[in-house]
Design a protein around this motif. Structure first.
Motif, PDB file in Angstrom:
ATOM      1  N   GLY A  82      38.852  43.334 -18.838  1.00  0.00           N
ATOM      2  CA  GLY A  82      38.622  43.389 -20.282  1.00  0.00           C
ATOM      3  C   GLY A  82      37.307  44.128 -20.486  1.00  0.00           C
ATOM      4  N   GLY A  83      36.225  43.347 -20.729  1.00  0.00           N
ATOM      5  CA  GLY A  83      34.907  43.958 -20.918  1.00  0.00           C
ATOM      6  C   GLY A  83      34.130  44.145 -19.626  1.00  0.00           C
ATOM      7  N   GLY A  84      34.651  43.643 -18.499  1.00  0.00           N
ATOM      8  CA  GLY A  84      33.968  43.826 -17.197  1.00  0.00           C
ATOM      9  C   GLY A  84      32.700  43.011 -17.040  1.00  0.00           C
ATOM     10  N   GLN A  86      32.521  39.529 -16.392  1.00  0.00           N
ATOM     11  CA  GLN A  86      32.536  38.296 -15.599  1.00  0.00           C
ATOM     12  C   GLN A  86      31.507  38.431 -14.476  1.00  0.00           C
ATOM     13  N   LEU A 157      31.591  29.946 -25.342  1.00  0.00           N
ATOM     14  CA  LEU A 157      30.468  29.201 -25.911  1.00  0.00           C
ATOM     15  C   LEU A 157      29.600  30.190 -26.684  1.00  0.00           C
ATOM     16  N   VAL A 208      46.792  39.829 -21.449  1.00  0.00           N
ATOM     17  CA  VAL A 208      46.696  39.751 -22.910  1.00  0.00           C
ATOM     18  C   VAL A 208      46.366  41.152 -23.420  1.00  0.00           C
ATOM     19  N   TYR A 426      31.735  25.736 -15.892  1.00  0.00           N
ATOM     20  CA  TYR A 426      32.300  26.685 -16.855  1.00  0.00           C
ATOM     21  C   TYR A 426      32.774  27.936 -16.132  1.00  0.00           C
TER      22      TYR A 426
HETATM   23  C1  LIG Z   1      25.218  38.985 -20.222  1.00  0.00           C
HETATM   24  C2  LIG Z   1      26.314  37.991 -20.373  1.00  0.00           C
HETATM   25  C3  LIG Z   1      26.275  37.081 -21.408  1.00  0.00           C
HETATM   26  C4  LIG Z   1      27.297  36.145 -21.560  1.00  0.00           C
HETATM   27  N1  LIG Z   1      27.224  35.259 -22.590  1.00  0.00           N
HETATM   28  C5  LIG Z   1      28.230  34.369 -22.761  1.00  0.00           C
HETATM   29  C6  LIG Z   1      28.224  33.478 -23.855  1.00  0.00           C
HETATM   30  O1  LIG Z   1      27.337  33.481 -24.680  1.00  0.00           O
HETATM   31  N2  LIG Z   1      29.247  32.612 -23.961  1.00  0.00           N
HETATM   32  C7  LIG Z   1      30.265  32.576 -23.066  1.00  0.00           C
HETATM   33  O2  LIG Z   1      31.167  31.773 -23.233  1.00  0.00           O
HETATM   34  N3  LIG Z   1      30.283  33.406 -22.022  1.00  0.00           N
HETATM   35  C8  LIG Z   1      29.302  34.302 -21.853  1.00  0.00           C
HETATM   36  N4  LIG Z   1      29.324  35.135 -20.789  1.00  0.00           N
HETATM   37  C9  LIG Z   1      30.383  35.003 -19.800  1.00  0.00           C
HETATM   38  C10 LIG Z   1      31.615  35.710 -20.261  1.00  0.00           C
HETATM   39  O3  LIG Z   1      32.360  34.840 -21.063  1.00  0.00           O
HETATM   40  C11 LIG Z   1      32.485  36.108 -19.075  1.00  0.00           C
HETATM   41  O4  LIG Z   1      31.745  36.969 -18.281  1.00  0.00           O
HETATM   42  C12 LIG Z   1      33.782  36.746 -19.524  1.00  0.00           C
HETATM   43  O5  LIG Z   1      34.662  36.811 -18.428  1.00  0.00           O
HETATM   44  C13 LIG Z   1      33.563  38.132 -20.047  1.00  0.00           C
HETATM   45  O6  LIG Z   1      34.738  38.693 -20.508  1.00  0.00           O
HETATM   46  P1  LIG Z   1      35.082  40.213 -20.155  1.00  0.00           P
HETATM   47  O7  LIG Z   1      36.354  40.553 -20.800  1.00  0.00           O
HETATM   48  O8  LIG Z   1      33.882  41.062 -20.428  1.00  0.00           O
HETATM   49  O9  LIG Z   1      35.227  40.055 -18.584  1.00  0.00           O
HETATM   50  P2  LIG Z   1      36.093  40.752 -17.438  1.00  0.00           P
HETATM   51  O10 LIG Z   1      35.169  40.764 -16.263  1.00  0.00           O
HETATM   52  O11 LIG Z   1      36.692  42.025 -17.860  1.00  0.00           O
HETATM   53  O12 LIG Z   1      37.224  39.699 -17.245  1.00  0.00           O
HETATM   54  C14 LIG Z   1      36.993  38.445 -16.690  1.00  0.00           C
HETATM   55  C15 LIG Z   1      38.299  37.868 -16.172  1.00  0.00           C
HETATM   56  O13 LIG Z   1      39.094  37.510 -17.295  1.00  0.00           O
HETATM   57  C16 LIG Z   1      40.431  37.882 -17.080  1.00  0.00           C
HETATM   58  N5  LIG Z   1      40.836  38.838 -18.108  1.00  0.00           N
HETATM   59  C17 LIG Z   1      40.060  39.746 -18.752  1.00  0.00           C
HETATM   60  N6  LIG Z   1      40.769  40.385 -19.668  1.00  0.00           N
HETATM   61  C18 LIG Z   1      42.009  39.882 -19.603  1.00  0.00           C
HETATM   62  C19 LIG Z   1      43.211  40.137 -20.307  1.00  0.00           C
HETATM   63  N7  LIG Z   1      43.241  41.010 -21.299  1.00  0.00           N
HETATM   64  N8  LIG Z   1      44.316  39.455 -19.977  1.00  0.00           N
HETATM   65  C20 LIG Z   1      44.299  38.540 -18.989  1.00  0.00           C
HETATM   66  N9  LIG Z   1      43.194  38.250 -18.289  1.00  0.00           N
HETATM   67  C21 LIG Z   1      42.067  38.911 -18.588  1.00  0.00           C
HETATM   68  C22 LIG Z   1      40.558  38.486 -15.751  1.00  0.00           C
HETATM   69  O14 LIG Z   1      40.994  37.512 -14.837  1.00  0.00           O
HETATM   70  C23 LIG Z   1      39.144  38.875 -15.394  1.00  0.00           C
HETATM   71  O15 LIG Z   1      38.953  38.776 -14.069  1.00  0.00           O
HETATM   72  C24 LIG Z   1      28.351  36.107 -20.631  1.00  0.00           C
HETATM   73  C25 LIG Z   1      28.391  37.022 -19.584  1.00  0.00           C
HETATM   74  C26 LIG Z   1      27.396  37.958 -19.460  1.00  0.00           C
HETATM   75  C27 LIG Z   1      27.466  38.932 -18.351  1.00  0.00           C
END
Ligand SMILES: Cc1cc2nc3c(=O)[nH]c(=O)nc-3n(C[C@H](O)[C@H](O)[C@H](O)COP(=O)(O)OP(=O)(O)OC[C@H]3O[C@@H](n4cnc5c(N)ncnc54)[C@H](O)[C@@H]3O)c2cc1C
Length: 471
Positions: A82-84, A86, A157, A208, A426
């Motif tokens: 998704g946003g990369g 994790q 959160l 998703v 979490y």
């Molecule tokens: C700087 C920073 C601040 C953050 N602050 C918060 C915060 O305030 N609150 C909070 O709750 N979390 C926070 N997080 C954690 C954040 O929720 C997770 O990192 C989350 O996974 C980010 O989503 P992403 O789509 O960018 O991640 P990705 O790394 O792209 O995805 C994470 C995982 O989610 C799954 N995934 C992603 N997209 C999909 C899709 N479309 N369909 C199915 N599975 C999918 C995959 O398994 C993937 O491995 C923060 C993280 C960072 C780095």
């Protein structure tokens, strides 16, 4: 019978997948020889250095269906991006296929219905700027460049969660491509078990492609408390903050950070970099006298170093911390949910904080309760409704030579703090190597079996098994 997933490690297998995808996708197909390969495999955390065989940059749902079909045929290890953001870097995999949604960035807001439909590559900043046009918001995380997808699927959160709930609590429906290649609209009425799972346990259930959020009235201006307290008063500030959280109204979501003074021009330069305690809270309603009164206790925890509280645009608030967590730095995080923050827990946290490996590393305590706790324990897969706090230990560093020390600090602090935890961790804050075998019971608690049943029903051959195993 589950399929054995294989790394697409032979050149011929890699070429076969890439060729098939090139013939069918609108989006880009990036393999090891592509000039954009290194940029496409990089994620936010610089600690992650994975080398996928093929990255399918999907342009829409049809591309996702085509990629899932190719994956069924060739059975590579699959990860979803998704946003990369994790921390564990689970968006990318070694030698497998990345289903990359980062080019799917459409957002449509229906102000009359108070809903927004957002594709799965959208970031919180993008969603916020569209919803805020109408004075509406979906509760997100605290950094604007984080993806809505991973954050929402793991719970979510954020700054206004006590008022409006977790991000996943505002999801009305999702479009999901499941392992059989079907496109499903998933909601309370359609595929209700999958809808339940997607709200807090949504990893490895399918891809998703878009989220429909119900929106709340908030902004464009919001009132926020932001106070820096001197580090020498950390223990008394933490205790006073804890007491305030026990009586805070649901309109306020307090949090506290043990960190270093950020290089903010509003703060005297001689303080920059010094250890400090940062107390924050956002009012989940209109700015004004009621907001100021509700936030006042957070501004009265001792003599402040600096009080930056005020009224700010919600969009600015949501992106205010982006620069403090830059892409490419090395990160490791681990967190506990807990129902109480005893004096002993506070002292232990401070002991660990005194050994922080770098000035960029931090400890964050967020307050749950309010709207988060009003959702029934079994109403969604998020398993920590009764927790009052999330205590997160976050290492951040630049020098690879510090990897062991920085990761070791967070792990040891987490291990030691475990005795104060009410159980549970979490998924969204889990760092590299936090494998499911050790993590799943902690993340999903009593929901683990139900999640496994749902996963098996929708993905009997284990196409997304890897995504389910890693956070
Ligand atoms: C700087 C920073 C601040 C953050 N602050 C918060 C915060 O305030 N609150 C909070 O709750 N979390 C926070 N997080 C954690 C954040 O929720 C997770 O990192 C989350 O996974 C980010 O989503 P992403 O789509 O960018 O991640 P990705 O790394 O792209 O995805 C994470 C995982 O989610 C799954 N995934 C992603 N997209 C999909 C899709 N479309 N369909 C199915 N599975 C999918 C995959 O398994 C993937 O491995 C923060 C993280 C960072 C780095």
């Amino acid at each position: 019978m589950p399929h054995e997933q294989t790394n697409a490690s032979t050149a011929a297998a890699e070429q076969a997948i890439a060729g098939q995808l090139r013939d069918s996708l609108r989006g880009e197909v990036i393999d090891r020889g592509h000039p954009g390969y290194d940029e496409a495999r990089a994620v936010w955390n610089g600690l992650i250095d994975r080398r996928p065989a093929v990255i399918a940059r999907c342009r829409g749902t049809a591309d996702v269906v085509g990629t899932v079909r190719a994956a069924r045929e060739h059975r590579p290890v699959v990860s979803v991006r998704g946003g990369g953001h994790q921390v564990a870097g689970s968006a990318v995999c070694d030698d497998g296929l990345v289903i990359d949604l980062s080019r799917m960035r459409g957002v449509h807001v229906d102000p009359a219905a108070r809903t927004a439909r957002a594709q799965a590559g959208v970031t919180w900043g993008e969603l916020d700027s569209e919803t805020q046009l109408h004075g509406l918001a979906a509760p997100g995380g605290e950094i604007s460049v984080t993806g809505i997808a991973g954050l929402t699927l793991g719970g979510g959160l954020g700054f206004v969660m006590r008022t409006f709930g977790l991000s996943c609590d505002s999801v009305r429906s999702l479009e999901v491509v499941t392992a059989d290649g079907a496109v499903r609209t998933v909601s309370r009425e359609e595929d209700p078990e999958l809808f339940w799972a997607m709200r807090g346990g949504g990893r490895g259930m399918g891809v998703v492609t878009s989220f429909e959020f119900g929106l709340h009235r908030l902004g464009p201006q919001v009132a926020a408390a932001l106070v820096l307290y001197p580090y020498e008063h950390a223990e008394s500030v933490l205790r006073a903050w804890r007491d305030v959280t026990c009586t805070a109204p649901e309109t306020v979501t307090p949090e506290i950070l043990l960190w270093s003074v950020p290089p903010d021009p509003a703060i005297p330069e001689e303080l920059h970099g010094a250890k400090c305690v940062i107390v924050g809270g956002v009012y989940g309603g209109p700015a004004g006298a009621d907001a100021d009164a509700a936030l006042a206790p957070l501004r009265d925890l001792g003599p402040p170093l600096a009080d930056l509280s005020g009224t700010v645009p919600y969009v600015a608030l949501q992106s205010a911390n982006d620069g403090l967590f830059p892409d490419g730095r090395r990160y490791f995080m681990k967190s506990h949910f807990t129902e109480e923050l005893t004096d002993e827990a506070i002292r232990t946290l401070l002991e660990w904080d005194s050994r922080r490996p770098t000035p960029q590393s931090l400890v964050v305590v967020r307050t749950l309760g309010g709207a988060v706790a009003r959702v029934g324990r079994d109403d969604s897969a998020f398993a920590h409704r009764s927790a009052r706090y999330n205590v997160s230990v976050d290492s951040a560093w630049e020098d690879p030579a510090l990897d062991d020390a920085a990761i070791g600090w967070a792990r040891s602090a987490w291990d030691d703090m475990k005795r104060f935890s009410s159980g549970g961790t979490y998924v969204n804050f889990a760092g590299l190597g936090e494998d499911a075998s050790e993590l799943h019971g902690e993340v999903f608690g009593p929901h683990e079996e139900r999640l496994e049943r749902i996963r098996t029903a929708y993905d009997p051959e284990g196409l997304f098994a890897r995504a389910a195993r890693r956070p």
